[in-house]
Motif scaffolding. Structure first.
Motif, PDB file in Angstrom:
ATOM      1  N   THR A 115       0.852  -1.185   0.000  1.00 35.48           N
ATOM      2  CA  THR A 115       0.000   0.000   0.000  1.00 35.48           C
ATOM      3  C   THR A 115       0.886   1.232   0.000  1.00 35.48           C
ATOM      4  OG1 THR A 115      -1.872   1.108   1.027  1.00 35.48           O
ATOM      5  CG2 THR A 115      -0.240   0.175   2.515  1.00 35.48           C
ATOM      6  N   ARG A 116       0.330   2.342  -0.481  1.00 35.28           N
ATOM      7  CA  ARG A 116       1.045   3.617  -0.455  1.00 35.28           C
ATOM      8  C   ARG A 116       0.400   4.571   0.541  1.00 35.28           C
ATOM      9  NH1 ARG A 116       1.269   3.016  -6.578  1.00 35.28           N
ATOM     10  NH2 ARG A 116       3.340   2.200  -6.872  1.00 35.28           N
ATOM     11  N   CYS A 117      -0.487   4.076   1.375  1.00 39.94           N
ATOM     12  CA  CYS A 117      -1.193   4.909   2.354  1.00 39.94           C
ATOM     13  C   CYS A 117      -0.308   5.205   3.545  1.00 39.94           C
ATOM     14  CB  CYS A 117      -2.440   4.182   2.857  1.00 39.94           C
ATOM     15  SG  CYS A 117      -3.615   3.841   1.572  1.00 39.94           S
ATOM     16  N   HIS A 118      -0.554   6.328   4.197  1.00 42.28           N
ATOM     17  CA  HIS A 118       0.090   6.611   5.472  1.00 42.28           C
ATOM     18  C   HIS A 118      -0.561   5.715   6.521  1.00 42.28           C
ATOM     19  CE1 HIS A 118       2.489   9.853   3.965  1.00 42.28           C
ATOM     20  NE2 HIS A 118       1.435  10.327   3.331  1.00 42.28           N
ATOM     21  N   SER A 119       0.018   5.626   7.680  1.00 42.49           N
ATOM     22  CA  SER A 119      -0.436   4.664   8.687  1.00 42.49           C
ATOM     23  C   SER A 119      -1.910   4.813   9.053  1.00 42.49           C
ATOM     24  CB  SER A 119       0.430   4.757   9.934  1.00 42.49           C
ATOM     25  OG  SER A 119       0.369   6.062  10.459  1.00 42.49           O
ATOM     26  N   ALA A 120      -2.465   6.024   8.968  1.00 40.23           N
ATOM     27  CA  ALA A 120      -3.887   6.199   9.299  1.00 40.23           C
ATOM     28  C   ALA A 120      -4.791   5.461   8.320  1.00 40.23           C
ATOM     29  CB  ALA A 120      -4.238   7.680   9.304  1.00 40.23           C
ATOM     30  N   GLY A 121      -4.336   5.204   7.111  1.00 41.16           N
ATOM     31  CA  GLY A 121      -5.158   4.534   6.109  1.00 41.16           C
ATOM     32  C   GLY A 121      -4.867   3.068   5.919  1.00 41.16           C
ATOM     33  N   HIS A 122      -3.963   2.508   6.723  1.00 42.30           N
ATOM     34  CA  HIS A 122      -3.640   1.083   6.601  1.00 42.30           C
ATOM     35  C   HIS A 122      -4.789   0.239   7.143  1.00 42.30           C
ATOM     36  CE1 HIS A 122       0.972   1.861   6.813  1.00 42.30           C
ATOM     37  NE2 HIS A 122       0.443   2.262   5.678  1.00 42.30           N
ATOM     38  N   PRO A 123      -5.227  -0.787   6.385  1.00 43.77           N
ATOM     39  CA  PRO A 123      -6.206  -1.726   6.943  1.00 43.77           C
ATOM     40  C   PRO A 123      -5.591  -2.423   8.154  1.00 43.77           C
ATOM     41  CG  PRO A 123      -5.974  -2.044   4.577  1.00 43.77           C
ATOM     42  CD  PRO A 123      -4.899  -1.093   4.998  1.00 43.77           C
ATOM     43  N   LYS A 124      -6.419  -2.711   9.132  1.00 39.92           N
ATOM     44  CA  LYS A 124      -5.918  -3.290  10.389  1.00 39.92           C
ATOM     45  C   LYS A 124      -5.910  -4.813  10.398  1.00 39.92           C
ATOM     46  CE  LYS A 124      -5.667   0.881  11.994  1.00 39.92           C
ATOM     47  NZ  LYS A 124      -4.990   1.654  10.995  1.00 39.92           N
ATOM     48  N   THR A 125      -6.692  -5.443   9.515  1.00 40.21           N
ATOM     49  CA  THR A 125      -6.722  -6.910   9.477  1.00 40.21           C
ATOM     50  C   THR A 125      -6.420  -7.395   8.064  1.00 40.21           C
ATOM     51  OG1 THR A 125      -9.063  -7.064   8.941  1.00 40.21           O
ATOM     52  CG2 THR A 125      -8.488  -6.998  11.290  1.00 40.21           C
ATOM     53  N   LEU A 126      -5.892  -8.608   7.982  1.00 35.20           N
ATOM     54  CA  LEU A 126      -5.577  -9.207   6.693  1.00 35.20           C
ATOM     55  C   LEU A 126      -6.845  -9.401   5.864  1.00 35.20           C
ATOM     56  CD1 LEU A 126      -3.467 -10.403   4.820  1.00 35.20           C
ATOM     57  CD2 LEU A 126      -3.725 -12.576   6.002  1.00 35.20           C
ATOM     58  N   GLU A 127      -7.913  -9.785   6.525  1.00 33.29           N
ATOM     59  CA  GLU A 127      -9.191  -9.999   5.842  1.00 33.29           C
ATOM     60  C   GLU A 127      -9.650  -8.714   5.141  1.00 33.29           C
ATOM     61  OE1 GLU A 127     -13.416 -12.004   7.098  1.00 33.29           O
ATOM     62  OE2 GLU A 127     -12.369 -10.806   8.594  1.00 33.29           O
ATOM     63  N   ARG A 128      -9.574  -7.572   5.848  1.00 36.69           N
ATOM     64  CA  ARG A 128      -9.995  -6.297   5.269  1.00 36.69           C
ATOM     65  C   ARG A 128      -9.038  -5.870   4.143  1.00 36.69           C
ATOM     66  NH1 ARG A 128     -13.770  -3.019   3.481  1.00 36.69           N
ATOM     67  NH2 ARG A 128     -13.246  -0.829   3.749  1.00 36.69           N
ATOM     68  N   ALA A 129      -7.756  -6.105   4.311  1.00 40.38           N
ATOM     69  CA  ALA A 129      -6.784  -5.747   3.278  1.00 40.38           C
ATOM     70  C   ALA A 129      -7.041  -6.521   1.991  1.00 40.38           C
ATOM     71  CB  ALA A 129      -5.365  -6.007   3.779  1.00 40.38           C
ATOM     72  N   ARG A 130      -7.299  -7.830   2.116  1.00 42.79           N
ATOM     73  CA  ARG A 130      -7.586  -8.630   0.918  1.00 42.79           C
ATOM     74  C   ARG A 130      -8.902  -8.215   0.272  1.00 42.79           C
ATOM     75  NH1 ARG A 130      -5.494 -14.348   3.111  1.00 42.79           N
ATOM     76  NH2 ARG A 130      -3.328 -14.115   2.467  1.00 42.79           N
ATOM     77  N   GLN A 131      -9.873  -7.836   1.090  1.00 41.33           N
ATOM     78  CA  GLN A 131     -11.153  -7.373   0.559  1.00 41.33           C
ATOM     79  C   GLN A 131     -10.947  -6.096  -0.260  1.00 41.33           C
ATOM     80  OE1 GLN A 131     -13.868  -6.106   3.619  1.00 41.33           O
ATOM     81  NE2 GLN A 131     -15.598  -5.964   2.233  1.00 41.33           N
ATOM     82  N   LEU A 132     -10.145  -5.182   0.240  1.00 40.64           N
ATOM     83  CA  LEU A 132      -9.881  -3.933  -0.479  1.00 40.64           C
ATOM     84  C   LEU A 132      -9.036  -4.151  -1.730  1.00 40.64           C
ATOM     85  CD1 LEU A 132      -9.109  -1.611   2.553  1.00 40.64           C
ATOM     86  CD2 LEU A 132     -11.065  -1.421   1.009  1.00 40.64           C
ATOM     87  N   ALA A 133      -8.064  -5.071  -1.649  1.00 41.32           N
ATOM     88  CA  ALA A 133      -7.146  -5.307  -2.773  1.00 41.32           C
ATOM     89  C   ALA A 133      -7.825  -6.007  -3.941  1.00 41.32           C
ATOM     90  CB  ALA A 133      -5.946  -6.127  -2.297  1.00 41.32           C
ATOM     91  N   GLY A 134      -8.828  -6.812  -3.663  1.00 46.91           N
ATOM     92  CA  GLY A 134      -9.471  -7.564  -4.747  1.00 46.91           C
ATOM     93  C   GLY A 134      -8.509  -8.581  -5.316  1.00 46.91           C
ATOM     94  N   THR A 135      -8.238  -8.508  -6.622  1.00 50.49           N
ATOM     95  CA  THR A 135      -7.384  -9.499  -7.282  1.00 50.49           C
ATOM     96  C   THR A 135      -5.949  -9.024  -7.428  1.00 50.49           C
ATOM     97  OG1 THR A 135      -7.993  -8.653  -9.445  1.00 50.49           O
ATOM     98  CG2 THR A 135      -9.305 -10.482  -8.578  1.00 50.49           C
ATOM     99  N   THR A 136      -5.588  -7.871  -6.848  1.00 53.86           N
ATOM    100  CA  THR A 136      -4.215  -7.374  -6.961  1.00 53.86           C
ATOM    101  C   THR A 136      -3.525  -7.434  -5.615  1.00 53.86           C
ATOM    102  OG1 THR A 136      -4.729  -5.076  -6.420  1.00 53.86           O
ATOM    103  CG2 THR A 136      -5.010  -5.741  -8.725  1.00 53.86           C
ATOM    104  N   ARG A 137      -2.252  -7.098  -5.590  1.00 55.47           N
ATOM    105  CA  ARG A 137      -1.489  -7.007  -4.342  1.00 55.47           C
ATOM    106  C   ARG A 137      -1.576  -5.607  -3.742  1.00 55.47           C
ATOM    107  NH1 ARG A 137       4.143  -7.545  -4.829  1.00 55.47           N
ATOM    108  NH2 ARG A 137       4.104  -7.534  -2.573  1.00 55.47           N
ATOM    109  N   ASN A 138      -2.100  -4.639  -4.510  1.00 51.80           N
ATOM    110  CA  ASN A 138      -2.145  -3.249  -4.061  1.00 51.80           C
ATOM    111  C   ASN A 138      -3.398  -2.990  -3.244  1.00 51.80           C
ATOM    112  OD1 ASN A 138       0.200  -2.623  -5.425  1.00 51.80           O
ATOM    113  ND2 ASN A 138      -0.901  -2.263  -7.319  1.00 51.80           N
ATOM    114  N   VAL A 139      -3.196  -2.515  -2.041  1.00 49.57           N
ATOM    115  CA  VAL A 139      -4.306  -2.236  -1.137  1.00 49.57           C
ATOM    116  C   VAL A 139      -4.553  -0.729  -1.130  1.00 49.57           C
ATOM    117  CG1 VAL A 139      -5.138  -2.438   1.224  1.00 49.57           C
ATOM    118  CG2 VAL A 139      -3.654  -4.200   0.283  1.00 49.57           C
ATOM    119  N   PRO A 140      -5.750  -0.283  -1.491  1.00 51.59           N
ATOM    120  CA  PRO A 140      -6.041   1.151  -1.394  1.00 51.59           C
ATOM    121  C   PRO A 140      -6.175   1.566   0.068  1.00 51.59           C
ATOM    122  CG  PRO A 140      -7.985  -0.025  -2.137  1.00 51.59           C
ATOM    123  CD  PRO A 140      -6.873  -1.035  -2.052  1.00 51.59           C
TER     124      PRO A 140
END
Length: 147
Positions: A115-140
């Motif tokens: 991710t390119r987000c600052h710490s305030a925008g980092h997902p806190k759980t792996l489940e949420r990160a994968r949900q946001l990333a979809g089929t890519t490795r990049n997490v919004p």
């Protein structure tokens, strides 16, 4: 050949020499200006471009079997321009000034996500990160009002 002919020949040779040196000087400064404008890309002899956009895999890494709600850690993994442009000037004044500025890229543990987000925008759980990333490795960025 008399001395007058030799003098005329010497003058002609000086005129030709001065003209050739003048033309070579102009060509030298034109080449120098071109190199200055184009930068170091003129001297790049390998097949790789000097500055490229980053490419990221389209498929996620092999899923790990982890419990739902697994906490995720984000570590700095490098810096790039905000629009993905790779710059060799990062760390110097003005780097990425026409590409949105310099951003830090973070990598997750576990999950192998970025991710390119600052710490305030980092997902806190792996489940949420994968949900946001979809089929890519990049997490919004994950902000509460986006849920």
């Amino acid at each position: 050949m008399n001395t007058t002919g030799i003098r005329r020949l010497g003058q002609a040779l000086r005129t030709i020499t001065n003209w050739v040196l003048g033309v070579l000087t102009v060509l030298f400064f034109a080449a120098l200006a071109t190199i200055t404008i184009l930068g170091h890309t003129v001297w790049n002899t390998d097949d790789k471009p000097t500055a490229t956009t980053t490419t990221e895999p389209s498929a996620p890494a092999t899923p790990q079997i982890l419990a739902p709600g697994t906490p995720i850690q984000w570590q700095p993994a490098g810096q790039t321009c905000a629009d993905g442009w790779t710059s060799h000037s990062i760390g110097k004044r003005g780097a990425c000034s026409h590409h949105g500025g310099v951003v830090t890229v973070y990598e997750s543990t576990p999950g192998n996500l970025t991710t390119r987000c600052h710490s305030a925008g980092h997902p806190k759980t792996l489940e949420r990160a994968r949900q946001l990333a979809g089929t890519t490795r990049n997490v919004p960025c994950d902000f509460p009002n986006n849920e």
